[in-house]
Design a protein around this motif. Structure first.
Motif, PDB file in Angstrom:
ATOM      1  N   GLY A  50     -16.562  17.316  15.850  1.00  0.00           N
ATOM      2  CA  GLY A  50     -16.053  16.037  16.324  1.00  0.00           C
ATOM      3  C   GLY A  50     -17.122  15.193  16.998  1.00  0.00           C
ATOM      4  O   GLY A  50     -18.096  15.720  17.536  1.00  0.00           O
ATOM      5  N   GLY A  51     -16.944  13.889  16.945  1.00  0.00           N
ATOM      6  CA  GLY A  51     -17.867  12.947  17.571  1.00  0.00           C
ATOM      7  C   GLY A  51     -17.371  12.520  18.937  1.00  0.00           C
ATOM      8  O   GLY A  51     -16.862  13.334  19.695  1.00  0.00           O
ATOM      9  N   ARG A  52     -17.516  11.229  19.234  1.00  0.00           N
ATOM     10  CA  ARG A  52     -17.133  10.738  20.563  1.00  0.00           C
ATOM     11  C   ARG A  52     -15.659  10.416  20.672  1.00  0.00           C
ATOM     12  O   ARG A  52     -15.127  10.297  21.768  1.00  0.00           O
ATOM     13  CB  ARG A  52     -17.924   9.471  20.890  1.00  0.00           C
ATOM     14  CG  ARG A  52     -19.380   9.779  21.131  1.00  0.00           C
ATOM     15  CD  ARG A  52     -20.160   8.538  21.440  1.00  0.00           C
ATOM     16  NE  ARG A  52     -21.574   8.854  21.338  1.00  0.00           N
ATOM     17  CZ  ARG A  52     -22.533   8.124  21.866  1.00  0.00           C
ATOM     18  NH1 ARG A  52     -22.233   7.028  22.515  1.00  0.00           N
ATOM     19  NH2 ARG A  52     -23.782   8.467  21.731  1.00  0.00           N
ATOM     20  N   VAL A  53     -15.025  10.194  19.529  1.00  0.00           N
ATOM     21  CA  VAL A  53     -13.600   9.850  19.568  1.00  0.00           C
ATOM     22  C   VAL A  53     -12.816  10.824  18.693  1.00  0.00           C
ATOM     23  O   VAL A  53     -13.359  11.432  17.774  1.00  0.00           O
ATOM     24  CB  VAL A  53     -13.351   8.398  19.071  1.00  0.00           C
ATOM     25  CG1 VAL A  53     -13.956   7.403  20.033  1.00  0.00           C
ATOM     26  CG2 VAL A  53     -13.904   8.207  17.671  1.00  0.00           C
ATOM     27  N   ASP A  54     -11.545  10.960  18.995  1.00  0.00           N
ATOM     28  CA  ASP A  54     -10.666  11.779  18.167  1.00  0.00           C
ATOM     29  C   ASP A  54     -10.492  11.116  16.810  1.00  0.00           C
ATOM     30  O   ASP A  54     -10.221   9.910  16.736  1.00  0.00           O
ATOM     31  CB  ASP A  54      -9.275  11.894  18.822  1.00  0.00           C
ATOM     32  CG  ASP A  54      -9.323  12.647  20.138  1.00  0.00           C
ATOM     33  OD1 ASP A  54     -10.366  13.249  20.447  1.00  0.00           O
ATOM     34  OD2 ASP A  54      -8.302  12.632  20.842  1.00  0.00           O
ATOM     35  N   VAL A  55     -10.663  11.872  15.754  1.00  0.00           N
ATOM     36  CA  VAL A  55     -10.397  11.355  14.412  1.00  0.00           C
ATOM     37  C   VAL A  55      -9.617  12.429  13.654  1.00  0.00           C
ATOM     38  O   VAL A  55      -9.295  13.487  14.198  1.00  0.00           O
ATOM     39  CB  VAL A  55     -11.703  11.026  13.638  1.00  0.00           C
ATOM     40  CG1 VAL A  55     -12.462   9.895  14.306  1.00  0.00           C
ATOM     41  CG2 VAL A  55     -12.583  12.249  13.481  1.00  0.00           C
TER      42      VAL A  55
END
Ligand SMILES: [Cu+2]
Length: 149
Positions: A50-55
């Motif tokens: 995962g990156g900086r935001v929930d996807v």
């Protein structure tokens, strides 16, 4: 007591070292176990970071397959069954593993060209419209790899 704290310190530094791409959404360790039976689907596995935001992973496509679906294997009363998934949530900063016995890709009709190269190019499509192209390593039946889907 002293030994335990040393072990904890060692595993903590391992975690940091394995997180090379920081907080960028990415995928790695992608493999496809080719089905031993012609016409049966192959199974795909990978790690989603995962990156900086929930996807959420909302689709996977490839130019060189007939069809690809996201599945989850669940066990109820000792019976394993598979459900189709519409998406696979990838929370910020977390790693989601597609693995045998859990979430996985089901892939029909991997093309001969990809089989020859030993790689299948696929595009991961996320809910924030990020698209990530990856090369999954194709493994023939009997090669060292996760045993079942
Ligand atoms: Cu499946």
């Amino acid at each position: 007591m002293h030994r335990i704290s040393l072990m904890l310190a060692a595993s903590a530094s391992l975690l940091v070292a394995s997180c090379g791409q920081g907080d960028v959404l990415h995928a790695d360790e992608a493999v496809v176990n080719l089905s031993p039976v012609e016409g049966n689907p192959s199974a795909g596995y990978m790690k989603l970071h995962g990156g900086r935001v929930d996807v959420a992973l909302v689709g996977v496509t490839s130019d060189d397959v007939l069809r690809m679906e996201m599945h989850e294997t669940t066990e109820k009363d000792g019976m394993a069954s598979m459900n189709m998934l519409k998406d696979i949530p990838v929370p910020a900063g977390e790693t989601v593993t597609l693995e045998p016995g859990g979430k996985h890709l089901m892939i029909w009709g991997v093309g001969a060209g990809s089989k020859q190269r030993g790689l299948l190019k696929m595009t991961l499509i996320f809910s924030n419209d990020d698209r990530i192209e990856i090369d999954a390593v194709l493994k023939n039946p009997g090669e060292a790899a996760p045993a079942k889907d």
